[in-house]
Scaffold this active site. Structure first.
Site, PDB file in Angstrom:
ATOM      1  N   TYR A 137       6.036   2.762  -0.993  1.00  0.00           N
ATOM      2  CA  TYR A 137       5.094   2.749   0.144  1.00  0.00           C
ATOM      3  C   TYR A 137       3.987   3.742  -0.121  1.00  0.00           C
ATOM      4  O   TYR A 137       4.247   4.895  -0.500  1.00  0.00           O
ATOM      5  CB  TYR A 137       5.820   3.117   1.444  1.00  0.00           C
ATOM      6  CG  TYR A 137       4.909   3.099   2.657  1.00  0.00           C
ATOM      7  CD1 TYR A 137       4.367   1.911   3.136  1.00  0.00           C
ATOM      8  CD2 TYR A 137       4.565   4.289   3.312  1.00  0.00           C
ATOM      9  CE1 TYR A 137       3.528   1.895   4.240  1.00  0.00           C
ATOM     10  CE2 TYR A 137       3.726   4.283   4.425  1.00  0.00           C
ATOM     11  CZ  TYR A 137       3.215   3.078   4.887  1.00  0.00           C
ATOM     12  OH  TYR A 137       2.379   3.073   5.978  1.00  0.00           O
TER      13      TYR A 137
ATOM     14  N   ASP B 112       1.884   9.191  -6.176  1.00  0.00           N
ATOM     15  CA  ASP B 112       1.797   9.339  -4.732  1.00  0.00           C
ATOM     16  C   ASP B 112       2.823  10.400  -4.335  1.00  0.00           C
ATOM     17  O   ASP B 112       4.012  10.118  -4.185  1.00  0.00           O
ATOM     18  CB  ASP B 112       2.074   8.003  -4.050  1.00  0.00           C
ATOM     19  CG  ASP B 112       1.940   8.114  -2.535  1.00  0.00           C
ATOM     20  OD1 ASP B 112       1.912   9.259  -2.025  1.00  0.00           O
ATOM     21  OD2 ASP B 112       1.870   7.072  -1.865  1.00  0.00           O
TER      22      ASP B 112
ATOM     23  N   LYS C 194       1.313  14.795   4.443  1.00  0.00           N
ATOM     24  CA  LYS C 194       2.506  15.381   5.055  1.00  0.00           C
ATOM     25  C   LYS C 194       2.545  16.918   4.964  1.00  0.00           C
ATOM     26  O   LYS C 194       1.881  17.573   5.756  1.00  0.00           O
ATOM     27  CB  LYS C 194       3.760  14.696   4.494  1.00  0.00           C
ATOM     28  CG  LYS C 194       3.728  13.194   4.860  1.00  0.00           C
ATOM     29  CD  LYS C 194       5.014  12.426   4.718  1.00  0.00           C
ATOM     30  CE  LYS C 194       4.846  11.056   5.376  1.00  0.00           C
ATOM     31  NZ  LYS C 194       4.902   9.920   4.489  1.00  0.00           N
TER      32      LYS C 194
END
Ligand SMILES: *Cc1c(COP(=O)(O)O)cnc(C)c1O
Length: 405
Positions: A124, A219, A247
């Site tokens: 994702y 990522d 994050k």
């Protein structure tokens, strides 16, 4: 419901509405307390409301929270990131991880003059069209849109192969030589549940991309500053061309970042022709929270996270064994997933073979006992430095008998 997994669809039931957090605990609107192992899906590596982050936010609130002009904090955050992750020679702040990944892909296409990208099934990278494609397992195939609204043209530019399958990557590059702009990978998969890279997998991706002239994009939106002081690239000793962050670098406020090789980043406007912008990019509150968070993280923090997480993983494994429940605990640093699966989970197909219904029962049993685990078999649980002896012991108490049918 403003983001789908929060809705509890895969575990059933109604999600509690949260009111406040304190260290490792969260409290719902009915005043119930839970041990938080979701931590806003990863950002809150210091737990809820840590004093240094509160102080940074309060100080920034006094000065104002958005100027649409450069601020010193942005430069300090960028320099701190670059010190810990030297592959980010230059970087750009955004407001989300989605934007960071989407922009990194655009940049890779511009830098290589190629249109295809290769991603891994179950990976994702936010919800930009080209990255939502998730064709079936097996050797690279032309993707079909997994989500209505994504055009066939976009989907067909995205090749999908299984995680940890270097041979499938090789095959894809043989079939489409010098056509792939970038390979984008979560160096530790976190969004199919936690799946570590097998030895040689990331190095292999580095070699294949160098040979073909494609860019390698890590990522690290989850792994960045979580799995080691320098992220997964430090932990596994593999240097990507571009890195996406998010994050943890915002300490729980909206943020993202992408950066990497100077020659590539200099293509981004205004230095170069690749356009990317954001009204609130590098927002002072998010930057302040991120800086205060990163400044708290030293080598001792990572040792503490490792110890807590090791203890949690071992407790789950012990209890599952005692109950005869077939379980795989996949863990890298302070991210872990308990897969209800008799076999080792090394890719998305393996993760999907887990007993999601059994996970749902376990999830609810723990929730009733005051533990908030991710409401899905396919998400990572996280630890924070605020998870102390008392909270870990309460987890072990809640765990007792939790695997009984
Ligand atoms: C969360 C996540 C994103 C998206 O970040 P948002 O801030 O939710 O847009 C991208 N990549 C990975 C690996 C993530 O875990």
């Amino acid at each position: 419901m403003n983001s789908p997994v929060r809705a509890f669809r895969s575990v059933g039931g109604t999600p509690p509405f949260m009111r406040r957090g304190e260290g490792p605990w969260i409290f719902d609107e009915d005043g119930r307390r839970y041990l938080d192992l979701v931590l806003s899906w990863g950002p809150l590596i210091l737990g809820h409301c840590p004093a240094p982050v509160k102080a940074a936010l309060a100080a920034q609130l006094e000065r104002g929270w958005s100027f649409g002009a450069p601020t010193e904090g942005e430069v300090r955050l960028a320099e701190l990131i670059r010190r810990r992750m030297p592959s980010l020679e230059k970087l750009r702040l955004t407001s989300s991880g989605t934007e960071a990944a989407m922009s990194a892909i655009r940049l890779a296409r511009a830098a290589t003059g190629r249109s295809r990208i290769l991603k891994f099934a179950g990976g994702y990278h936010g919800h930009a069209d080209s990255l939502l494609v998730e064709a079936g397992s097996g050797v690279a195939t032309l993707g079909i849109p997994g989500t209505p609204g994504i055009t066939e043209g976009t989907a067909s530019d995205t090749l999908v192969v299984p995680f940890n399958a270097l041979d499938a990557v090789e095959t894809a590059f043989e079939r489409w030589p010098e056509a792939v702009a970038a390979v984008i990978v979560e160096p530790v998969a976190g969004n199919m549940g936690v799946v570590p890279p097998e030895p040689g997998f990331l190095k292999g991706l580095r070699e294949i991309t160098v040979r073909d002239g494609a860019l390698l994009v890590f990522d690290e939106v989850i792994t960045g500053f979580r799995v080691s002081p320098g992220g997964a690239q430090e932990r596994y000793g593999v240097t990507p061309d571009l890195t996406c962050l998010g994050k943890v670098i915002g300490g729980g406020l909206p943020i993202g970042a992408y950066g990497g090789r100077r020659d590539v980043m200099e293509l981004v406007a205004p230095a170069g022709p690749v356009y990317q912008a954001g009204t609130l990019s590098g927002n002072p509150l998010a930057v302040g929270a991120g800086l205060a968070t990163l400044e708290q993280l030293d080598v001792f923090s990572y040792e503490r996270l490792e110890r807590s997480s090791q203890r949690l993983g071992a407790a789950i494994r012990r209890e599952a064994e005692a109950c005869g429940a077939p379980l795989q605990v996949n863990r890298v640093g302070s991210m872990l997933t308990a897969f209800f699966n008799p076999e080792a989970v090394r890719d998305y197909a393996g993760a999907r073979r887990s007993d999601a219904a059994a996970y749902a029962r376990w999830f609810h049993r723990l929730l009733e006992r005051g533990v908030s685990m991710p409401p899905s078999q396919f998400e990572a649980a996280f630890l924070s430095t605020a998870h102390d002896e008392e909270s870990l012991a309460s987890f072990e108490t809640a765990l007792a008998g939790s695997f009984k049918a």
